[in-house]
Design a protein around this motif. Structure first.
Motif, short mmCIF file in Angstrom:
data_model
loop_
_atom_site.label_atom_id
_atom_site.label_comp_id
_atom_site.label_asym_id
_atom_site.label_seq_id
_atom_site.Cartn_x
_atom_site.Cartn_y
_atom_site.Cartn_z
N ARG A 282 11.21 -10.05 0.04
CA ARG A 282 10.06 -9.15 0.14
C ARG A 282 10.33 -8.03 1.14
O ARG A 282 9.92 -6.88 0.93
CB ARG A 282 8.82 -9.93 0.58
N LEU A 283 11.04 -8.32 2.22
CA LEU A 283 11.38 -7.30 3.21
C LEU A 283 12.25 -6.22 2.59
O LEU A 283 12.00 -5.02 2.77
CB LEU A 283 12.10 -7.94 4.40
N LEU A 284 13.30 -6.64 1.86
CA LEU A 284 14.18 -5.66 1.23
C LEU A 284 13.46 -4.89 0.13
O LEU A 284 13.68 -3.70 -0.05
CB LEU A 284 15.42 -6.36 0.67
N GLU A 285 12.61 -5.59 -0.60
CA GLU A 285 11.84 -4.92 -1.66
C GLU A 285 10.99 -3.80 -1.07
O GLU A 285 10.93 -2.69 -1.60
CB GLU A 285 10.95 -5.94 -2.36
N LYS A 286 10.34 -4.09 0.06
CA LYS A 286 9.52 -3.09 0.74
C LYS A 286 10.40 -1.94 1.24
O LYS A 286 10.03 -0.76 1.12
CB LYS A 286 8.79 -3.73 1.91
N ALA A 287 11.55 -2.28 1.80
CA ALA A 287 12.43 -1.27 2.37
C ALA A 287 12.90 -0.28 1.32
O ALA A 287 12.92 0.94 1.56
CB ALA A 287 13.64 -1.95 3.04
#
Length: 555
Positions: A282-287
């Motif tokens: 989810r962190l990378l998706e947001k980034a």
């Protein structure tokens, strides 16, 4: 266990990281590698990730003479001697950084310090590199021995591709990256930035922590996923992930009281415990959902910040200038804004100018309502801040990136100039900063002699103040022909001035027009955006001020 397990404490590792699924990486095309890295193709297989790291790092273009594993074997005994590796002193350039353990065993924890000291011996030009302990600790997971890890870190440090920025190794590079991150937060995380300004006395100090969030506080499973993509795509990934962290912090903590007296400490704690609220995926998706500037634009912004620091003599670590010191209650006086309001404006401007103090250049109360005097007092100063108070107590203004003398390029005709760092804002009746977007008018997209032949009239420009809803139609926000020696067709068009009027256009469909007598103005508001107008459609000016930026360090 595999051949890369020497330094790993498997009891502390996520069990999924021990997967032994048979996988191979055969692709070499950048786009495919990029996709696989983002998907976490090698994230669940420890041995495969080690092999991928080795392959990616071995392909980094390096200096002709780059220390390798044999160098490490030759020097480590001489440098470390018989000292206990776990208590070895760290060189000053790591700046008392955290030395993360990342699920390393005792041998691995000691190896981090040994490798740092050997790197200090081989890279005397490194003066500031707080990310180094984290990078070494991570790469030890995927190295057969200390010497192999040393060689991989050396290749990252010795990269000589000017287009490939990897790890900051000087205070100038580090500090300019902090300023660049602050600029990006200001543009892409406005809600979080507003919170930082409200709860922190020194927002620049908060943003100076951005690399620590990644290389220090972020748990092993997260930083490894970030590093997967970083080795493929480069430095820009770090900005993306740090912005995503700040967005998640704001989302999770918005409306809640701070858990400590320092928002800086709160963010660190949030990042350390991020597994409670956000997964690595989810962190990378947001980034990667953030529509960030291009790599070239970020590089230009970084160059501008470095140049600003060099001009101020800031090349080694020193006390950071505080916005509360830049706008000091005792030496600031305006008939339009309060000290607090000026500090709010100061929090919006590019970081490299937040180091300066406001300097009053022109006020209608003292210099009269003359456009020629406005120009004579404003020219020679870059950037400037325009403040307007109307007879109905409305307060608005604009941050103007370019010297007003640029208007002469068009001769007697109206000529547009400026960069995408310009913005307009409103302080009364409500505070609002408007993102910059070019006024959509075909004549303004021409350059050089073409713009002189097709310059629109002031009235036609104002009345045609429509804005393209598609962000891809927006001009590049930081490219400026005069600042970066780029073709003039890439320059942004925001400001215009003649002997008859001033036009400031952009800000989410907002455009501001001032008559030559500086008594009357009007605005244009595009309904494409759901925001309030900058000011009344037609207004009388009570007071107008122009502020410059005084370099306090160079007098």
């Amino acid at each position: 266990m595999d051949e890369y397990s020497r330094f790993v404490d498997w009891d502390k590792m996520d069990v999924t990281a021990q997967s032994q699924d048979a996988k191979e990486l055969t692709c070499t095309e950048f786009q495919e590698l990029k996709q696989l890295a983002r998907q976490g193709y090698w994230a669940k297989n420890h041995s495969l990730r080690a092999k991928v790291y080795h392959k990616l790092i071995s392909n980094i273009p390096c200096r002709t003479v780059t220390p390798d594993a044999n160098v490490y074997r030759d020097i480590v005994v001489k440098i470390v001697g018989k000292r206990n590796s776990s208590s070895l002193p760290l060189p000053e350039f790591v700046d008392n950084s955290l030395v993360p353990t990342y699920c390393l065993n005792a041998e691995g924890i000691g190896a981090v310090r040994k490798i740092i000291l050997c790197i200090a011996n081989q890279f005397p030009d490194i003066s500031f590199c707080p990310a180094l302990p984290s990078v070494i600790a991570l790469l030890l997971h995927y190295s057969k021995d200390e010497a192999e890890c040393f060689e991989q870190v050396c290749r990252i440090l010795a990269c000589n591709d000017p287009s490939k920025r990897l790890i900051d190794q000087t205070f100038l590079a580090f500090e300019s990256s902090c300023m660049t991150f602050g600029d990006l937060v200001n543009k892409y995380c406005q809600a979080a930035h507003k919170l930082m300004v409200a709860v922190s006395e020194d927002v620049l100090e908060v943003y100076s922590d951005w690399q620590r969030w990644l290389f220090g506080e972020l748990p092993m499973a997260y930083i490894a996923r970030v590093f997967d993509v970083f080795l493929v795509e480069g430095y820009k990934v770090l900005y993306r992930v740090a912005l995503a962290l700040l967005k998640f912090f704001h989302k999770v903590r918005a409306g809640q009281p701070m858990e400590s007296e320092s928002v800086q400490q709160d963010i660190r704690a949030f990042v350390r415990d991020i597994a409670k609220s956000v997964s690595p995926e989810r962190l990378l998706e947001k980034a990667f959902a953030i529509r960030l500037f291009s790599r070239k634009e970020i590089q230009l912004l970084q160059m501008a910040n470095e140049k600003a620091l060099q001009q101020k003599g800031i090349t080694v670590k020193q006390k950071r200038q505080n916005v509360h010191l830049a706008v000091h209650a005792e030496n600031f006086k305006s008939e339009i804004v309060s000290v607090k309001e000026m500090r709010d404006i100061w929090s919006w401007i590019p970081e490299r100018f937040a180091l300066c103090q406001p300097l009053l250049l022109f006020t209608t109360l003292e210099h009269g309502c003359s456009l020629s005097r406005f120009y004579s007092h404003s020219e020679g100063h870059e950037p400037t801040l325009l403040l307007i108070k109307t007879t109905t107590k409305e307060v608005c203004g604009a941050y103007l990136s370019t010297d007003w003398s640029e208007r002469r390029r068009g001769g007697n005709k109206l000529s547009f100039f400026g960069t995408g760092e310009c913005f307009v804002f409103r302080l009364q009746p409500e505070v609002e900063r408007y993102e910059w977007v070019i006024i959509k008018h075909p004549e303004l997209a021409t350059s050089g002699s073409e713009s002189e032949n097709h310059a629109p009239s002031a009235s036609s420009t104002l009345s045609s103040g429509s804005v393209p809803p598609d962000p891809s139609d927006r001009l590049s926000p930081f490219l400026s022909a005069r600042h970066f020696n780029l073709p003039s067709k890439t320059a942004s068009m925001f400001m215009a001035g003649s002997s008859e009027c001033i036009i400031i256009g952009g800000g989410d469909g907002q455009a501001l027009y001032l008559d030559a007598d500086l008594n009357h103005g009007r605005t244009s508001h595009c309904n494409t955006f759901n925001n309030q107008p900058l000011c009344s459609e037609s207004f009388q000016i009570s007071v107008l001020e122009v502020w410059g930026f005084r370099d306090t360090m160079n007098g």
